[in-house]
Design a protein around this motif. Structure first.
Motif, PDB file in Angstrom:
ATOM      1  N   ARG A   1      11.709 -37.752  37.017  1.00  0.00           N
ATOM      2  CA  ARG A   1      10.423 -37.382  37.634  1.00  0.00           C
ATOM      3  C   ARG A   1       9.312 -37.516  36.601  1.00  0.00           C
ATOM      4  NH1 ARG A   1      12.655 -31.758  40.034  1.00  0.00           N
ATOM      5  NH2 ARG A   1      12.185 -31.199  37.877  1.00  0.00           N
ATOM      6  N   PRO A   2       8.106 -37.914  37.035  1.00  0.00           N
ATOM      7  CA  PRO A   2       7.010 -38.059  36.067  1.00  0.00           C
ATOM      8  C   PRO A   2       6.560 -36.724  35.474  1.00  0.00           C
ATOM      9  CG  PRO A   2       6.204 -38.396  38.317  1.00  0.00           C
ATOM     10  CD  PRO A   2       7.699 -38.345  38.386  1.00  0.00           C
ATOM     11  N   ARG A   3       6.577 -35.666  36.277  1.00  0.00           N
ATOM     12  CA  ARG A   3       6.144 -34.359  35.806  1.00  0.00           C
ATOM     13  C   ARG A   3       7.335 -33.543  35.327  1.00  0.00           C
ATOM     14  NH1 ARG A   3       2.735 -31.550  40.378  1.00  0.00           N
ATOM     15  NH2 ARG A   3       3.015 -29.826  38.904  1.00  0.00           N
ATOM     16  N   VAL A   4       7.085 -32.726  34.319  1.00  0.00           N
ATOM     17  CA  VAL A   4       8.142 -31.861  33.803  1.00  0.00           C
ATOM     18  C   VAL A   4       8.538 -30.830  34.851  1.00  0.00           C
ATOM     19  CG1 VAL A   4       8.751 -30.215  31.996  1.00  0.00           C
ATOM     20  CG2 VAL A   4       7.336 -32.203  31.441  1.00  0.00           C
ATOM     21  N   LEU A   5       7.526 -30.212  35.486  1.00  0.00           N
ATOM     22  CA  LEU A   5       7.760 -29.233  36.542  1.00  0.00           C
ATOM     23  C   LEU A   5       7.105 -29.724  37.821  1.00  0.00           C
ATOM     24  CD1 LEU A   5       6.934 -25.965  34.549  1.00  0.00           C
ATOM     25  CD2 LEU A   5       9.187 -26.939  34.966  1.00  0.00           C
TER      26      LEU A   5
ATOM     27  N   LEU B   1       2.092 -30.731  32.948  1.00  0.00           N
ATOM     28  CA  LEU B   1       2.731 -31.540  31.911  1.00  0.00           C
ATOM     29  C   LEU B   1       3.502 -32.710  32.517  1.00  0.00           C
ATOM     30  CD1 LEU B   1       4.278 -29.126  29.234  1.00  0.00           C
ATOM     31  CD2 LEU B   1       2.428 -30.770  28.929  1.00  0.00           C
ATOM     32  N   THR B   2       3.383 -33.874  31.892  1.00  0.00           N
ATOM     33  CA  THR B   2       4.166 -35.047  32.278  1.00  0.00           C
ATOM     34  C   THR B   2       5.040 -35.461  31.092  1.00  0.00           C
ATOM     35  OG1 THR B   2       2.317 -36.471  31.614  1.00  0.00           O
ATOM     36  CG2 THR B   2       2.466 -35.870  33.947  1.00  0.00           C
ATOM     37  N   TRP B   3       6.143 -36.134  31.405  1.00  0.00           N
ATOM     38  CA  TRP B   3       7.094 -36.480  30.358  1.00  0.00           C
ATOM     39  C   TRP B   3       6.510 -37.437  29.331  1.00  0.00           C
ATOM     40  CZ3 TRP B   3      10.784 -33.453  29.308  1.00  0.00           C
ATOM     41  CH2 TRP B   3      11.507 -32.789  30.292  1.00  0.00           C
ATOM     42  N   ASP B   4       5.527 -38.254  29.721  1.00  0.00           N
ATOM     43  CA  ASP B   4       4.947 -39.179  28.756  1.00  0.00           C
ATOM     44  C   ASP B   4       4.104 -38.464  27.704  1.00  0.00           C
ATOM     45  OD1 ASP B   4       3.086 -38.485  30.713  1.00  0.00           O
ATOM     46  OD2 ASP B   4       1.906 -40.295  30.380  1.00  0.00           O
ATOM     47  N   ARG B   5       3.779 -37.179  27.948  1.00  0.00           N
ATOM     48  CA  ARG B   5       3.047 -36.381  26.959  1.00  0.00           C
ATOM     49  C   ARG B   5       3.979 -35.542  26.088  1.00  0.00           C
ATOM     50  NH1 ARG B   5      -1.913 -38.735  27.035  1.00  0.00           N
ATOM     51  NH2 ARG B   5      -2.797 -38.813  29.137  1.00  0.00           N
ATOM     52  N   VAL B   6       5.268 -35.550  26.412  1.00  0.00           N
ATOM     53  CA  VAL B   6       6.251 -34.763  25.663  1.00  0.00           C
ATOM     54  C   VAL B   6       7.091 -35.713  24.819  1.00  0.00           C
ATOM     55  CG1 VAL B   6       8.195 -33.159  25.823  1.00  0.00           C
ATOM     56  CG2 VAL B   6       6.313 -33.022  27.481  1.00  0.00           C
ATOM     57  N   SER B   7       7.039 -35.536  23.510  1.00  0.00           N
ATOM     58  CA  SER B   7       7.828 -36.368  22.603  1.00  0.00           C
ATOM     59  C   SER B   7       8.909 -35.507  21.954  1.00  0.00           C
ATOM     60  CB  SER B   7       6.926 -36.995  21.527  1.00  0.00           C
ATOM     61  OG  SER B   7       7.707 -37.699  20.578  1.00  0.00           O
TER      62      SER B   7
ATOM     63  N   LEU C   1      14.055 -28.190  26.586  1.00  0.00           N
ATOM     64  CA  LEU C   1      13.433 -29.391  27.148  1.00  0.00           C
ATOM     65  C   LEU C   1      14.422 -30.548  27.226  1.00  0.00           C
ATOM     66  CD1 LEU C   1       9.884 -29.342  25.491  1.00  0.00           C
ATOM     67  CD2 LEU C   1      10.435 -29.015  27.910  1.00  0.00           C
ATOM     68  N   ALA C   2      15.276 -30.678  26.210  1.00  0.00           N
ATOM     69  CA  ALA C   2      16.272 -31.757  26.226  1.00  0.00           C
ATOM     70  C   ALA C   2      17.248 -31.574  27.391  1.00  0.00           C
ATOM     71  CB  ALA C   2      17.016 -31.787  24.896  1.00  0.00           C
ATOM     72  N   ALA C   3      17.696 -30.346  27.613  1.00  0.00           N
ATOM     73  CA  ALA C   3      18.607 -30.078  28.724  1.00  0.00           C
ATOM     74  C   ALA C   3      17.920 -30.315  30.066  1.00  0.00           C
ATOM     75  CB  ALA C   3      19.131 -28.638  28.633  1.00  0.00           C
ATOM     76  N   TRP C   4      16.636 -29.935  30.167  1.00  0.00           N
ATOM     77  CA  TRP C   4      15.889 -30.125  31.417  1.00  0.00           C
ATOM     78  C   TRP C   4      15.645 -31.610  31.673  1.00  0.00           C
ATOM     79  CZ3 TRP C   4      14.804 -26.599  35.079  1.00  0.00           C
ATOM     80  CH2 TRP C   4      13.876 -26.933  36.056  1.00  0.00           C
ATOM     81  N   ARG C   5      15.350 -32.352  30.603  1.00  0.00           N
ATOM     82  CA  ARG C   5      15.093 -33.790  30.768  1.00  0.00           C
ATOM     83  C   ARG C   5      16.354 -34.535  31.200  1.00  0.00           C
ATOM     84  NH1 ARG C   5      11.415 -37.313  26.598  1.00  0.00           N
ATOM     85  NH2 ARG C   5      11.044 -39.074  27.995  1.00  0.00           N
ATOM     86  N   ALA C   6      17.492 -34.095  30.726  1.00  0.00           N
ATOM     87  CA  ALA C   6      18.753 -34.731  31.132  1.00  0.00           C
ATOM     88  C   ALA C   6      18.984 -34.608  32.635  1.00  0.00           C
ATOM     89  CB  ALA C   6      19.918 -34.109  30.367  1.00  0.00           C
ATOM     90  N   LYS C   7      18.493 -33.521  33.230  1.00  0.00           N
ATOM     91  CA  LYS C   7      18.674 -33.303  34.667  1.00  0.00           C
ATOM     92  C   LYS C   7      17.519 -33.859  35.490  1.00  0.00           C
ATOM     93  CE  LYS C   7      21.328 -28.984  34.199  1.00  0.00           C
ATOM     94  NZ  LYS C   7      21.349 -27.528  34.547  1.00  0.00           N
ATOM     95  N   HIS C   8      16.286 -33.741  34.969  1.00  0.00           N
ATOM     96  CA  HIS C   8      15.104 -34.073  35.780  1.00  0.00           C
ATOM     97  C   HIS C   8      14.191 -35.086  35.101  1.00  0.00           C
ATOM     98  CE1 HIS C   8      16.342 -30.557  38.106  1.00  0.00           C
ATOM     99  NE2 HIS C   8      16.311 -29.832  37.001  1.00  0.00           N
ATOM    100  N   GLY C   9      14.719 -35.894  34.212  1.00  0.00           N
ATOM    101  CA  GLY C   9      13.885 -36.856  33.503  1.00  0.00           C
ATOM    102  C   GLY C   9      13.402 -38.007  34.343  1.00  0.00           C
TER     103      GLY C   9
END
Length: 376
Positions: free
Chosen positions: A289-293, A244-250, A279-287
């Motif tokens: 990066r292109p990949r979620v994980l 998964l990449t952040w550009d695929r997560v809305s 996901l919102a909490a994870w994005r605040a810390k690791h947003g």
């Protein structure tokens, strides 16, 4: 020269062994004579009578099966060509790595120089039978042990666990998929891997029970924890989650788009409120990066398995979270066709028969609905 390197015979062709000539030292050489698929008379000198008979046997079998079962020989292409075609055409799929890992055993059995037109349904059945005798896992020296076992019929593995019918099905799926591509490219005229070759898999109904899921989330590392929550809320497979990449997560639309799944269909997955918070909490810390994980699907399953064993939880696989998510969606009243679209299932019987567990709550709900209908 062996039968696998000779041109395939015409369906129903007569394959005979004849004397070819006598050498200066008085030895008689024999040849194999038959009509090939192009209508050309083949006269191939093999050596001794035994060598000629050994080559003629598979050719006779091929000629008989091609006439009896409608088998038709294909243009010249080898098993190595088939592997290269399959690897190239499936390179972008999430199953590409697993497929690549299966090809060495496939080529070990059939041979890289074997013509794909010489592979018959009966050969696939023998390949499946051979797979079930092999030990699971990989150890140094296994290749030599397999060669010894094929040559002598011995069993050098003792009490080691063998490949399961499910594992054999995965190998057949890889081989069958490759032949399907060969048929599309006109390298083969038929697929020798038939539905009858597959074993009937046991229905698996394992889902997290009681506090098992909460205990696992508390024990695994943060990345595997988030992957488990995503799997339990979306029906996504571990490979799709790892990619998964952040550009695929809305987070605004509360959707996840996966363009390519194992079933080769794109899926649009809704994000639940609980998953949205994570996901919102994870994005605040690791947003940034292109990949979620940053971990791989193999790492996710490996850490999940080790943590499960450490906690003493029996038989709960990471993939079982996909089943739990499907059961949750159906229990919540989501229509079957919508659940199929979310999980990427093509057939309803696969979803109902394999993934969706019938729990007490769903039985109770069905009973209440019947009672309500009867009171009308």
């Amino acid at each position: 020269m062996s039968a696998t390197t000779l041109p395939p015979p015409r369906p129903g062709a007569k394959v005979s062994v004849q004397r070819a000539f006598k050498t200066k030292d008085g030895k008689v050489r024999f040849r194999v004579t038959y009509m090939d698929a192009t209508g050309t008379r083949q006269r191939v000198v093999m050596g001794t009578r035994q060598q000629a008979e050994d080559a003629a046997g598979p050719l006779r079998k091929m000629a008989y099966e091609s006439k009896a079962f409608g088998w038709r020989p294909a243009p010249v292409a080898t098993m190595a060509t088939l592997r290269d075609l399959h690897v190239e055409r499936t390179r972008e799929l999430v199953s590409a790595r697993k497929n690549l890992e299966r090809w060495p055993l496939i080529l070990e059995w059939f041979g890289p120089t074997t013509l794909i037109s010489a592979v018959l349904p009966s050969d696939v059945a023998l390949f499946r039978r051979w797979l079930l005798t092999l030990p699971s896992g990989r150890r140094e020296g296994d290749a030599d042990a397999r060669a010894l076992a094929r040559a002598t019929g011995a069993d050098p593995w003792g009490d080691r666990k063998r490949h399961s019918p499910t594992t054999a099905n995965r190998y057949l799926s890889t081989l069958g998929g490759a032949f399907s591509l060969a048929v599309e490219d006109r390298l083969a005229t038929d697929n020798p891997v038939k539905p009858s070759h597959y074993s009937r898999e046991k229905k698996r109904t394992r889902v997290p029970q009681g506090d098992e899921f909460a205990r696992m989330l508390a024990a695994v590392n943060p990345q595997v924890r988030l992957a488990a929550i995503i799997a339990s809320e979306t029906c996504l497979r571990q490979a799709s989650i790892a990619g998964l990449t952040w550009d695929r997560v809305s987070l605004e639309r509360r959707t996840i788009f996966v363009p390519d799944t194992k079933a080769r269909v794109p899926v649009l997955v809704p994000i639940s409120q609980a998953l949205h918070v994570e996901l919102a909490a994870w994005r605040a810390k690791h947003g940034d990066r292109p990949r979620v994980l940053t971990c791989s699907g193999a790492h996710i399953s490996d850490r999940w398995r080790k943590t499960r064993d450490h906690l003493g939880i029996s038989g709960l696989r990471f993939h079982d979270l996909r089943r739990a998510a499907a059961t949750k969606l159906l229990s919540a009243g989501v229509p079957l066709d919508v659940v199929m679209a979310i999980g990427g299932w093509r057939k309803a019987d696969t979803l109902i028969g394999v993934y969706a567990s019938i729990n007490d709550a769903r039985i109770s709900d069905a009973r209440d609905k019947i009672d309500t209908f009867d009171r009308r």
